[in-house]
Design an enzyme around this catalytic site. Structure first.
Site, PDB file in Angstrom:
ATOM      1  N   ARG A 126      27.761  55.284 148.006  1.00 22.18           N
ATOM      2  CA  ARG A 126      27.670  56.748 147.962  1.00 22.18           C
ATOM      3  C   ARG A 126      29.027  57.397 147.718  1.00 22.18           C
ATOM      4  O   ARG A 126      29.136  58.619 147.669  1.00 22.18           O
ATOM      5  CB  ARG A 126      27.137  57.285 149.306  1.00 22.18           C
ATOM      6  CG  ARG A 126      25.777  56.772 149.704  1.00 22.18           C
ATOM      7  CD  ARG A 126      25.415  57.191 151.122  1.00 22.18           C
ATOM      8  NE  ARG A 126      24.834  58.506 151.213  1.00 22.18           N
ATOM      9  CZ  ARG A 126      23.527  58.739 151.323  1.00 22.18           C
ATOM     10  NH1 ARG A 126      22.670  57.753 151.361  1.00 22.18           N
ATOM     11  NH2 ARG A 126      23.065  59.966 151.414  1.00 22.18           N
ATOM     12  N   GLY A 135      33.920  62.517 146.104  1.00 18.27           N
ATOM     13  CA  GLY A 135      34.020  63.575 145.091  1.00 18.27           C
ATOM     14  C   GLY A 135      33.950  64.941 145.750  1.00 18.27           C
ATOM     15  O   GLY A 135      34.772  65.834 145.479  1.00 18.27           O
ATOM     16  N   LYS A 136      32.998  65.110 146.645  1.00 16.45           N
ATOM     17  CA  LYS A 136      32.860  66.395 147.347  1.00 16.45           C
ATOM     18  C   LYS A 136      34.039  66.626 148.292  1.00 16.45           C
ATOM     19  O   LYS A 136      34.515  67.755 148.445  1.00 16.45           O
ATOM     20  CB  LYS A 136      31.536  66.450 148.123  1.00 16.45           C
ATOM     21  CG  LYS A 136      30.314  66.599 147.221  1.00 16.45           C
ATOM     22  CD  LYS A 136      30.310  67.942 146.498  1.00 16.45           C
ATOM     23  CE  LYS A 136      29.214  68.093 145.480  1.00 16.45           C
ATOM     24  NZ  LYS A 136      29.394  69.212 144.552  1.00 16.45           N
ATOM     25  N   GLN A 153      15.561  57.215 160.884  1.00 15.24           N
ATOM     26  CA  GLN A 153      16.700  58.061 160.497  1.00 15.24           C
ATOM     27  C   GLN A 153      16.237  59.517 160.418  1.00 15.24           C
ATOM     28  O   GLN A 153      15.073  59.774 160.124  1.00 15.24           O
ATOM     29  CB  GLN A 153      17.312  57.597 159.160  1.00 15.24           C
ATOM     30  CG  GLN A 153      16.500  57.815 157.903  1.00 15.24           C
ATOM     31  CD  GLN A 153      15.536  56.674 157.597  1.00 15.24           C
ATOM     32  OE1 GLN A 153      15.038  56.019 158.504  1.00 15.24           O
ATOM     33  NE2 GLN A 153      15.239  56.439 156.325  1.00 15.24           N
ATOM     34  N   VAL A 210      11.537  64.828 150.311  1.00 10.64           N
ATOM     35  CA  VAL A 210      10.401  65.738 150.516  1.00 10.64           C
ATOM     36  C   VAL A 210       9.536  65.777 149.256  1.00 10.64           C
ATOM     37  O   VAL A 210       8.313  65.609 149.306  1.00 10.64           O
ATOM     38  CB  VAL A 210      10.863  67.173 150.884  1.00 10.64           C
ATOM     39  CG1 VAL A 210       9.655  68.073 151.083  1.00 10.64           C
ATOM     40  CG2 VAL A 210      11.716  67.161 152.137  1.00 10.64           C
ATOM     41  N   ASN A 267      20.338  68.880 153.518  1.00  8.72           N
ATOM     42  CA  ASN A 267      19.150  68.625 152.691  1.00  8.72           C
ATOM     43  C   ASN A 267      18.358  69.905 152.443  1.00  8.72           C
ATOM     44  O   ASN A 267      17.918  70.557 153.386  1.00  8.72           O
ATOM     45  CB  ASN A 267      18.259  67.575 153.367  1.00  8.72           C
ATOM     46  CG  ASN A 267      18.951  66.238 153.480  1.00  8.72           C
ATOM     47  OD1 ASN A 267      19.954  66.111 154.171  1.00  8.72           O
ATOM     48  ND2 ASN A 267      18.456  65.240 152.790  1.00  8.72           N
ATOM     49  N   GLY A 299      12.105  54.340 159.297  1.00  9.87           N
ATOM     50  CA  GLY A 299      11.844  55.784 159.269  1.00  9.87           C
ATOM     51  C   GLY A 299      12.386  56.514 160.483  1.00  9.87           C
ATOM     52  O   GLY A 299      12.070  57.680 160.706  1.00  9.87           O
ATOM     53  N   TYR A 305      30.111  60.307 145.154  1.00 11.92           N
ATOM     54  CA  TYR A 305      29.643  61.652 145.519  1.00 11.92           C
ATOM     55  C   TYR A 305      30.346  62.146 146.791  1.00 11.92           C
ATOM     56  O   TYR A 305      30.908  63.243 146.813  1.00 11.92           O
ATOM     57  CB  TYR A 305      28.130  61.644 145.710  1.00 11.92           C
ATOM     58  CG  TYR A 305      27.552  63.028 145.912  1.00 11.92           C
ATOM     59  CD1 TYR A 305      27.406  63.893 144.832  1.00 11.92           C
ATOM     60  CD2 TYR A 305      27.155  63.469 147.169  1.00 11.92           C
ATOM     61  CE1 TYR A 305      26.878  65.170 145.003  1.00 11.92           C
ATOM     62  CE2 TYR A 305      26.619  64.739 147.350  1.00 11.92           C
ATOM     63  CZ  TYR A 305      26.484  65.585 146.269  1.00 11.92           C
ATOM     64  OH  TYR A 305      25.965  66.855 146.434  1.00 11.92           O
TER      65      TYR A 305
HETATM   66  N1  UDP Z   1      13.856  58.280 152.025  1.00 20.29           N
HETATM   67  C1  UDP Z   1      12.723  57.522 152.276  1.00 20.29           C
HETATM   68  N2  UDP Z   1      11.869  57.296 151.238  1.00 20.29           N
HETATM   69  C2  UDP Z   1      12.063  57.804 149.972  1.00 20.29           C
HETATM   70  C3  UDP Z   1      13.220  58.587 149.730  1.00 20.29           C
HETATM   71  C4  UDP Z   1      14.105  58.808 150.776  1.00 20.29           C
HETATM   72  O1  UDP Z   1      12.497  57.054 153.389  1.00 20.29           O
HETATM   73  O2  UDP Z   1      11.207  57.548 149.092  1.00 20.29           O
HETATM   74  C5  UDP Z   1      14.799  58.543 153.129  1.00 20.29           C
HETATM   75  C6  UDP Z   1      16.235  58.131 152.822  1.00 20.29           C
HETATM   76  O3  UDP Z   1      16.451  56.789 153.160  1.00 20.29           O
HETATM   77  C7  UDP Z   1      17.015  59.086 153.687  1.00 20.29           C
HETATM   78  C8  UDP Z   1      16.161  60.346 153.739  1.00 20.29           C
HETATM   79  O4  UDP Z   1      14.844  59.934 153.340  1.00 20.29           O
HETATM   80  O5  UDP Z   1      17.154  58.585 154.994  1.00 20.29           O
HETATM   81  C9  UDP Z   1      16.654  61.453 152.809  1.00 20.29           C
HETATM   82  O6  UDP Z   1      16.818  60.912 151.527  1.00 20.29           O
HETATM   83  P1  UDP Z   1      17.250  61.790 150.276  1.00 20.29           P
HETATM   84  O7  UDP Z   1      17.567  60.839 149.158  1.00 20.29           O
HETATM   85  O8  UDP Z   1      16.247  62.848 150.013  1.00 20.29           O
HETATM   86  O9  UDP Z   1      18.547  62.557 150.772  1.00 20.29           O
HETATM   87  P2  UDP Z   1      19.932  62.030 151.455  1.00 20.29           P
HETATM   88  O10 UDP Z   1      19.873  60.554 151.691  1.00 20.29           O
HETATM   89  O11 UDP Z   1      20.971  62.418 150.483  1.00 20.29           O
HETATM   90  O12 UDP Z   1      19.987  62.793 152.727  1.00 20.29           O
END
Ligand code: UDP
Length: 311
Positions: free
Chosen positions: A139, A145-146, A208, A187, A171, A206, A142
């Protein structure tokens, strides 16, 4: 008032462009369409100036009151596939836009991200949290970068008096978010899977967490900061309502009356364990998020059924 909006064809950028047009700003959108879509601006096509171009190369002699930098791919799959472009957009592209802002004496607004906090140990995370980020992980283009984009903004403020506001988005979700298999934002992806009756792809167990903001609330926060934000300050824009990804999946199934199963898949590298925003700073300016998660999911279900799934 004249606005240069880089990344204005993207998800949040296009909603912001529409709101700015409604408020009678004169809007120029700069976008290379690497992930944004021309169609996102169709409702305001005749009311804005659209320039197809890259922020790392863009030149102009025009003057603006605001330069808003939303340019950057922002999804996991993109930063795995285009890390160089992402790192350069946030470094060289930021420099270019900052120089344009300086020449105009404009307010420079940088769309930073909760990714600068990495996998935080303080939840909800305030703006002064320093971050727990890998400089070399998948990651990092990004995240770093930010972080560099933030640092460059502050460097120009100190050396050249750049007027700026840094906004760290957590998010955000809503119509036009790209959650198909390539982009995979959670989402949008779950809502599409639920509507089609496909299994919801849960990474890891799931457990997290994330906290989600509906795009209209995010846009409200941006316009509030344009008008009332303190110059030189950093603001989180997100939600303090934390939810586990498995709970999100269950809520989406229930809200959309879906019979989809769950498909548990491996957790990607460096996936932050918890994420929620401390938004007390922007709340002091009068920010109150309005759209709860259930309403937002319903809106997205409606939007997706009437647009993308129909195609
Ligand atoms: N995630 C998931 N299934 C998916 C896509 C994402 O379980 O099909 C989980 C991902 O592992 C993360 C969270 O959802 O913990 C948010 O993921 P996203 O890519 O939307 O945003 P970011 O990781 O940048 O917060």
């Amino acid at each position: 008032m004249k606005v240069l909006l880089a990344g204005g064809s993207g998800f949040i950028g296009s909603h912001l462009a529409e709101e700015l047009v409604k408020r009678e700003y004169e809007v120029t959108v700069l976008d290379n369409l690497s992930s944004g879509l021309r169609d996102n601006l169709k409702s305001i096509r005749d009311k804005i100036t659209f320039i197809r171009g890259d922020v790392t190369e863009f030149k102009t002699v025009e003057q603006f009151d605001y330069v808003i930098n939303f340019a950057s791919n922002a999804s996991r799959k993109e930063w795995e596939r285009y890390p160089v472009e992402i790192a350069l957009t946030n470094s060289l592209g930021s420099r270019n836009l900052i120089e344009i802002a300086l020449k105009s004496k404009a307010l420079y607004i940088y769309a930073s991200s909760s990714e600068v906090y990495g996998d935080p140990t303080v939840i909800p995370t305030p703006e002064d949290y320093k971050g727990a980020v890998s400089t070399t992980g998948s990651r990092s283009a990004y995240d770093e970068g930010k972080r560099f984009g933030d640092a460059l903004t502050k460097a120009y403020e100190r050396e050249h008096g750049l007027k700026n506001i840094i906004i760290r988005f957590f998010n955000t979700y809503g119509p036009r978010m790209r959650g198909d298999d390539f982009y995979g934002r959670v989402v949008d992806r779950f809502v599409k899977q639920a509507i089609k009756g496909e299994p919801l792809t849960i990474y890891g167990d799931g457990s997290q967490t994330r906290s989600f903001t509906y795009v209209s609330d995010a846009v409200k926060a941006i316009t509030l900061l344009m008008e009332k934000g303190e110059t030189g300050a950093v603001y989180n824009v997100g939600s303090d309502h934390e939810i586990e990804i498995l709970e999100l999946a269950k809520l989406i199934k229930k809200t959309l009356s879906s019979n989809s199963d769950f498909n548990f898949m491996p957790l990607p590298e460096h996936d932050p364990k918890r994420r929620a925003a401390d938004i007390s700073k922007i709340r002091k300016l009068g920010y109150v998020p309005k759209v709860d998660l259930e309403t937002g999911i319903k809106n997205m279900g409606y939007y997706i059924k009437n647009t993308e799934v129909k195609k």
